[in-house]
Structure formats: C-alpha cells, structure tokens
Design an enzyme around this catalytic site. Structure first.
Site, PDB file in Angstrom:
ATOM      1  N   CYS A  23       0.819  -1.228   0.000  1.00 10.92           N
ATOM      2  CA  CYS A  23       0.000   0.000   0.000  1.00 10.92           C
ATOM      3  C   CYS A  23       0.843   1.264   0.000  1.00 10.92           C
ATOM      4  O   CYS A  23       0.333   2.348  -0.256  1.00 10.92           O
ATOM      5  CB  CYS A  23      -0.947  -0.009   1.195  1.00 10.92           C
ATOM      6  N   HIS A  42      -3.649   6.821   2.863  1.00 10.48           N
ATOM      7  CA  HIS A  42      -4.007   5.541   2.244  1.00 10.48           C
ATOM      8  C   HIS A  42      -5.419   5.166   2.697  1.00 10.48           C
ATOM      9  O   HIS A  42      -5.764   5.308   3.874  1.00 10.48           O
ATOM     10  CB  HIS A  42      -2.994   4.476   2.654  1.00 10.48           C
ATOM     11  N   ASN A  44     -10.188  -0.557  -0.828  1.00 12.48           N
ATOM     12  CA  ASN A  44      -8.751  -0.436  -0.578  1.00 12.48           C
ATOM     13  C   ASN A  44      -8.009  -0.956  -1.811  1.00 12.48           C
ATOM     14  O   ASN A  44      -7.969  -2.161  -2.048  1.00 12.48           O
ATOM     15  CB  ASN A  44      -8.381  -1.249   0.672  1.00 12.48           C
TER      16      ASN A  44
HETATM   17  N1  COA Z   1     -18.753  -9.058   8.352  1.00  5.52           N
HETATM   18  C1  COA Z   1     -19.333  -9.237   9.559  1.00  5.52           C
HETATM   19  N2  COA Z   1     -18.650  -9.519  10.676  1.00  5.52           N
HETATM   20  C2  COA Z   1     -17.315  -9.613  10.568  1.00  5.52           C
HETATM   21  C3  COA Z   1     -16.648  -9.449   9.338  1.00  5.52           C
HETATM   22  C4  COA Z   1     -17.422  -9.172   8.201  1.00  5.52           C
HETATM   23  N3  COA Z   1     -16.879  -8.983   6.982  1.00  5.52           N
HETATM   24  N4  COA Z   1     -15.314  -9.590   9.539  1.00  5.52           N
HETATM   25  C5  COA Z   1     -15.154  -9.851  10.843  1.00  5.52           C
HETATM   26  N5  COA Z   1     -16.351  -9.857  11.471  1.00  5.52           N
HETATM   27  C6  COA Z   1     -16.642 -10.082  12.878  1.00  5.52           C
HETATM   28  C7  COA Z   1     -15.532 -10.851  13.569  1.00  5.52           C
HETATM   29  O1  COA Z   1     -15.735 -12.255  13.437  1.00  5.52           O
HETATM   30  C8  COA Z   1     -15.714 -10.404  14.987  1.00  5.52           C
HETATM   31  O2  COA Z   1     -16.787 -11.097  15.577  1.00  5.52           O
HETATM   32  P1  COA Z   1     -16.741 -11.528  17.121  1.00  5.52           P
HETATM   33  O3  COA Z   1     -16.675 -10.251  17.893  1.00  5.52           O
HETATM   34  O4  COA Z   1     -18.031 -12.263  17.297  1.00  5.52           O
HETATM   35  O5  COA Z   1     -15.523 -12.356  17.269  1.00  5.52           O
HETATM   36  C9  COA Z   1     -16.120  -8.935  14.851  1.00  5.52           C
HETATM   37  O6  COA Z   1     -16.685  -8.810  13.535  1.00  5.52           O
HETATM   38  C10 COA Z   1     -14.984  -7.958  15.005  1.00  5.52           C
HETATM   39  O7  COA Z   1     -13.889  -8.417  14.219  1.00  5.52           O
HETATM   40  P2  COA Z   1     -12.543  -7.617  14.105  1.00  5.52           P
HETATM   41  O8  COA Z   1     -11.594  -8.352  13.222  1.00  5.52           O
HETATM   42  O9  COA Z   1     -12.082  -7.245  15.487  1.00  5.52           O
HETATM   43  O10 COA Z   1     -13.064  -6.330  13.341  1.00  5.52           O
HETATM   44  P3  COA Z   1     -12.373  -4.943  13.231  1.00  5.52           P
HETATM   45  O11 COA Z   1     -13.204  -3.925  13.846  1.00  5.52           O
HETATM   46  O12 COA Z   1     -10.911  -4.970  13.595  1.00  5.52           O
HETATM   47  O13 COA Z   1     -12.455  -4.686  11.649  1.00  5.52           O
HETATM   48  C11 COA Z   1     -10.987  -4.724   9.761  1.00  5.52           C
HETATM   49  C12 COA Z   1     -11.782  -5.559  10.765  1.00  5.52           C
HETATM   50  C13 COA Z   1     -10.228  -5.650   8.830  1.00  5.52           C
HETATM   51  C14 COA Z   1     -11.959  -3.873   8.997  1.00  5.52           C
HETATM   52  C15 COA Z   1      -9.986  -3.814  10.522  1.00  5.52           C
HETATM   53  O14 COA Z   1      -9.289  -4.578  11.484  1.00  5.52           O
HETATM   54  C16 COA Z   1      -8.981  -3.131   9.654  1.00  5.52           C
HETATM   55  O15 COA Z   1      -9.310  -2.279   8.868  1.00  5.52           O
HETATM   56  N6  COA Z   1      -7.680  -3.430   9.842  1.00  5.52           N
HETATM   57  C17 COA Z   1      -6.576  -2.712   9.258  1.00  5.52           C
HETATM   58  C18 COA Z   1      -6.503  -2.781   7.783  1.00  5.52           C
HETATM   59  C19 COA Z   1      -5.298  -2.011   7.322  1.00  5.52           C
HETATM   60  O16 COA Z   1      -5.013  -0.936   7.776  1.00  5.52           O
HETATM   61  N7  COA Z   1      -4.510  -2.563   6.466  1.00  5.52           N
HETATM   62  C20 COA Z   1      -3.273  -1.915   6.178  1.00  5.52           C
HETATM   63  C21 COA Z   1      -3.010  -1.648   4.823  1.00  5.52           C
HETATM   64  S1  COA Z   1      -3.864  -2.610   3.656  1.00  5.52           S
END
Ligand code: COA
Length: 321
Positions: free
Chosen positions: A112, A248, A278
C-alpha cells in the site's frame, strides 16, 4: 531543484461489487462493512484486464492533462504488489505501450506504500537532475490475490490505478518525503506463497492475502500518527497550514483517528474508500484525482499524503501543488 506534480490521472474498472453483492456470498452485512471500514462498493477488473492495463489508462490521462509529449517522459516508476507477471516489470510494460524506450522503467513492491515509495524515488531522480519528466504510477488488481470466501479480507480489497507526472520546479513542489519499513510485522499482512516460495502441498488459498486485521489496525494508527507529526515537524509546517490530508484508504476509522490527533477538521480529509475500496498502491492517487476533479484540491494547496501497508512499509509526502 525540487520536483512538482504537474498532473494526476486515474482509472477504475467499470465493474463494481457492492456490499449487498457480498452479502450473497459471505456472512456479512452492508451495515457492518460501512460502519467498520467506510467501504460501500469496490471496482473489480474484468478477467481480460491486468495491472498494466489499468496503469496505462491512468498514465494516459495524466499525460494528457499535463499537456506534455509522451516523448518528454524519461523515467517510469510503478508501485504495485500485483504485477501482471514476474517479469517484465509493469514499468516496462507501460513504457512499451506508450511507444517509449531507452530510459529507466521499473516497479516497486511496497504494497500500500507503493505510490509514496515511487514518488519519493522519482523526487530524488529529479533533484539529482537524472530525470526531467517522471511518470509515477500506483496500480493494483488486488482481486487476483483476494480469497472471495474470506469475509475478513474480501470486503476490503479492490482494483484501480492512479498516475502522476512530475517535473523539476523552482517552486516548493515536494517539500518533504520520508519512507520507513519494519519487516518484523511481515506475517500480519501477507501472501504466504507466490513466485519463488512454494508450499509442499498446494491449497487454493495459499496464494491469497491473509490479514490479522485488528493487529494491523493498532500498528497502523500508531505509525501513521507518528509519521504525520514527524512530517509536519521536519517541514516546519503546522497542521492548520495543511489544506488537504490524503491518507491511504484502508479504513475510515484509522484515518479519523490520525486526523483527530493532527487536529485536522474532517473537511480537509480526502476519503474515497466509499467508492474505491482499498486499492493498495493505487489508493492515494485515486483519492487525489477524485478531489482534483471535483474541484476541492487546487493549484497552490498544501497536501499531506501518507501510506501504511504490508511489510510493514510506510511513508509520507508533504507538497505544495
Ligand atoms: N462481516 C461481519 N462480521 C465480521 C466481518 C465481516 N466482513 N469480519 C469480521 N467480522 C466479525 C468478527 O468475526 C468479529 O466477531 P466476534 O466479535 O463475534 O468475534 C467482529 O466482527 C470484530 O472483528 P474484528 O476483526 O475485530 O473487526 P475490526 O473492527 O478490527 O475490523 C478490519 C476488521 C479488517 C476492517 C480492521 O481490522 C482493519 O481495517 N484493519 C486494518 C486494515 C489495514 O489498515 N490494512 C493496512 C493496509 S492494507
């Protein structure tokens, strides 16, 4: 001698996958995706399009808008982690399609951060007098390395390309640019196997992106806050003097946290993940172009760009347009 972005162009494939579309294939909801990421839809390339096809379209738009001759270009750098093939690199593929030859053309794999890495390098070529007109591109077809059965990742990634033309200037242009990386975090966001490293027994998802989203999130916020403050401090510019913040486009919550720390009002923050998803190395130039085309960003504006991606890699560029 400084370098200056004199034009920007972008290209997104016409095929769009909405959150509602994804509700039909994985266990997710439009409401969850929008509230947790800010993404509503994502452009996805059709099977005939490779990364260089998207990059070429964005490059042509940037060239036309710059009002230069193609022959003026003497350097091509492409940020991408989804090249068409292992070799030749995407830079040379675009060079060929532009009908150009006999100057450096290469790709940078910094995920990225690819566009910011490419911009930083082009700036140095121009500062040393080695380039008088550089084409800098960020282009990806992330859909090709995305597991469409994995709701943790398939809701995020998309395809697109953005391009900029850089020329020497006596004005300010790029005021500050710094890159960073820390390979300690490699496993938090990675594709386990690929061109050279092969699994003993292959399974379908060995070649797809895997992400520990929550852990990436925490390091991303901390790093992006630090490098933004650092960029302003080292450039002797206060955050109130920044007209536009173009980060980003990974997650709206990461961007809001960094903007809050910088005391930047939300009107100054350029967001485009709502329609672009993204797109890794393409995300910053895609957001940049969107805001130029809708009239927000204008010549003379001060812009802070910053990236964070797999590796981890990161970087910032502060410039006057
Ligand atoms: N739809 C519905 N529920 C989902 C899901 C989806 N697509 N993906 C995960 N969940 C659920 C998980 O299973 C979890 O459930 P639980 O609480 O029952 O265990 C809950 O939602 C929270 O999951 P979590 O992974 O903690 O979500 P989050 O708030 O961290 O969001 C991302 C996930 C990926 C959106 C986030 O972590 C993110 O943006 N990370 C960084 C990405 C980034 O910066 N990348 C760098 C450059 S590419």
């Amino acid at each position: 001698m400084n370098s200056k972005i004199i034009s920007i162009g972008s290209y997104i494939p016409s095929n769009t996958v909405t959150n509602k579309d994804l509700e039909k294939t994985v266990d997710t909801t439009d409401e969850w995706i929008v509230s947790r990421t800010g993404i509503k839809q994502r452009p996805i390339a059709d099977s005939s399009q490779a990364t260089s096809d998207l990059a070429f379209e964005a490059a042509m738009t940037a060239i036309e808008r710059a009002k230069i001759e193609k022959n003026d270009i003497d350097l091509i750098i492409v940020g991408t982690c989804t090249p068409d093939v292992a070799t030749p690199n995407v830079g040379t593929l675009i060079q060929k399609r532009l009908g150009l030859s006999n100057f450096p053309a290469f790709s940078i794999e910094a995920a990225c951060s690819g566009f910011i890495y490419a911009l930083n390098i082009a700036d140095k070529f121009i500062k040393t007098g080695e380039s008088k007109c550089a084409l800098v591109v960020g282009a990806e077809t992330l859909s090709r390395i995305t597991n469409w059965d994995d709701r943790n990742t398939c809701i995020l990634f998309a395809d697109g390309a953005g391009a900029a033309i850089l020329k020497p200037t006596d004005d300010k242009g790029i005021i500050f640019s710094e890159l960073g990386a820390n390979g300690e975090y490699a496993d938090l966001l990675h594709v386990p196997y690929g061109t050279s490293r092969k699994p003993e027994k292959s399974s379908k998802d060995d070649y797809f992106l895997r992400m520990s989203g929550n852990e990436v999130f925490k390091v991303a916020v901390k790093t992006l806050e630090e490098i933004a403050i650092d960029a302003l401090k080292k450039s002797n510019i206060q955050s109130k003097d920044v007209d536009w913040f173009i980060p980003h486009q990974a997650n709206v919550r990461i961007i809001q946290a960094v903007a809050k720390r910088l005391e930047l009002p939300e009107e100054k923050v350029i967001l485009s993940m709502d329609i672009h998803g993204n797109t890794s190395a393409a995300s910053i130039p895609l957001a940049f172009d969107r805001a130029v085309q809708d009239g927000r960003i204008k010549k003379g504006d001060t812009i802070l760009m910053q990236s964070f991606g797999a590796g981890f890699t990161w970087g910032s560029v502060l410039l006057e347009l």
